[in-house]
Every structure is written in C-alpha cells, then in structure tokens.
Design a protein around this motif. Structure first.
Motif: not given
Length: 162
Positions: A80-90, A100-107, A117-120, A131-135
């Motif tokens: 999904p697009a990262a904008s979905v984070l705005n549609e979800l609760p905290n 590991l994700v190149p050039d990023a930390y994946a929370h 569970v979203l890997t952001v 960006r979301i890399i796993r849903c």
C-alpha cells in the motif's frame, strides 16, 4: 464471515479495512485460490513455517504463512501507499527492524486490535519519503506481547557475531 470476504482488504491492498485473520486452514486457502504458485519451508519469527504464494483472478494474490496446516499470517504481494498510515489509528507498538532495507530503517508498526503489521521504511535521508515495504495480517491481538516468538524475530537477534 467466509474466508473470501475476510481476505478482501488484503487482496485489495486496503489495510485500513482489515479486521484480522480468521481461523482458516491451508486446505481452505487451496480451495479458494487453487494450488499455490510456490510453497516453501521458511521461518516465521523463531519457528518453522510453510510459506505459500497464491495468485487470484485479479492477479494480486497473497502470501500465506502456515503451521501444522493452519493459517497464521497473510501478506500482500503489492504494497500500500504510505498515505494509508493517515487512515489508521496509532499503532499499539513500533518494534525494532526485522529485515534490512537499503538506505532506510524498517520499523514494524503493529496494530493489535485489527491484527495488522506494516513494515515502514524510514529513509536515512530526510528528503526521501517513508514507504511501506510489507503489509501483513494476523489474528487480532489483545496486546503487543502476543506478537511474540511465533511471528517476530528482531534483526539483532538474527545476527551472529563470531
């Protein structure tokens, strides 16, 4: 609710509509989607699992993680697009990276009540968007503690220092 209906939000890559993985067997997934394109032995969390990739009529498909013939996790093949984070609760928890994700930390953003569970990926450079890399979807959880060894292995626990 039948399996097809419960999986629609994952199949349509609409995680804000996801309500958790209902109890289902691998045989039910096979009946719904036919034989998987791929079925391999894998590890989920700290334990062995089978990972099966299914395609649907729309071409989206999903990944199923199973143990002892029971579904334990589903994963989208399209993110999904990262904008979905705005549609979800905290999230109920934000966990340390599992991959590991190149050039990023994946929370790992965990949404307990809906079993999501979203890997952001948070870029290491400030001028690049999240960006979301796993849903992934699991059963609804009462607390973050339930997303334990069966599902999650922090990256630092996977690294061996010899």
């Amino acid at each position: 609710m039948n399996l097809q209906t419960s999986l629609e939000p994952i199949l349509r890559v609409e995680p804000a509509r996801w309500q958790g993985l209902h109890r289902a067997t691998v045989a039910e997934f096979d009946a719904l989607f036919a034989s998987p394109e791929e079925s391999i032995d894998a590890v989920l969390g700290y334990y062995p699992a089978t990972r099966r990739r299914y395609r649907t009529n729309t071409g989206q498909g999903l990944m199923l993680w199973a143990r002892a013939g029971e579904a334990v996790m589903v994963e989208t093949l399209v993110q999904p697009a990262a904008s979905v984070l705005n549609e979800l609760p905290n999230p109920c928890a934000i966990l340390a990276h599992e991959i590991l994700v190149p050039d990023a930390y994946a929370h790992e953003y965990l949404y307990c009540a809906i079993g999501l569970v979203l890997t952001v990926a948070q870029p290491l450079r400030g001028d690049v968007p999240f960006r979301i890399i796993r849903c992934r979807g699991v059963k609804p959880l009462a607390s973050a503690d339930e997303f334990g060894l069966d599902y999650y292995c922090a990256f630092e626990d996977q690294v061996r220092w010899d």
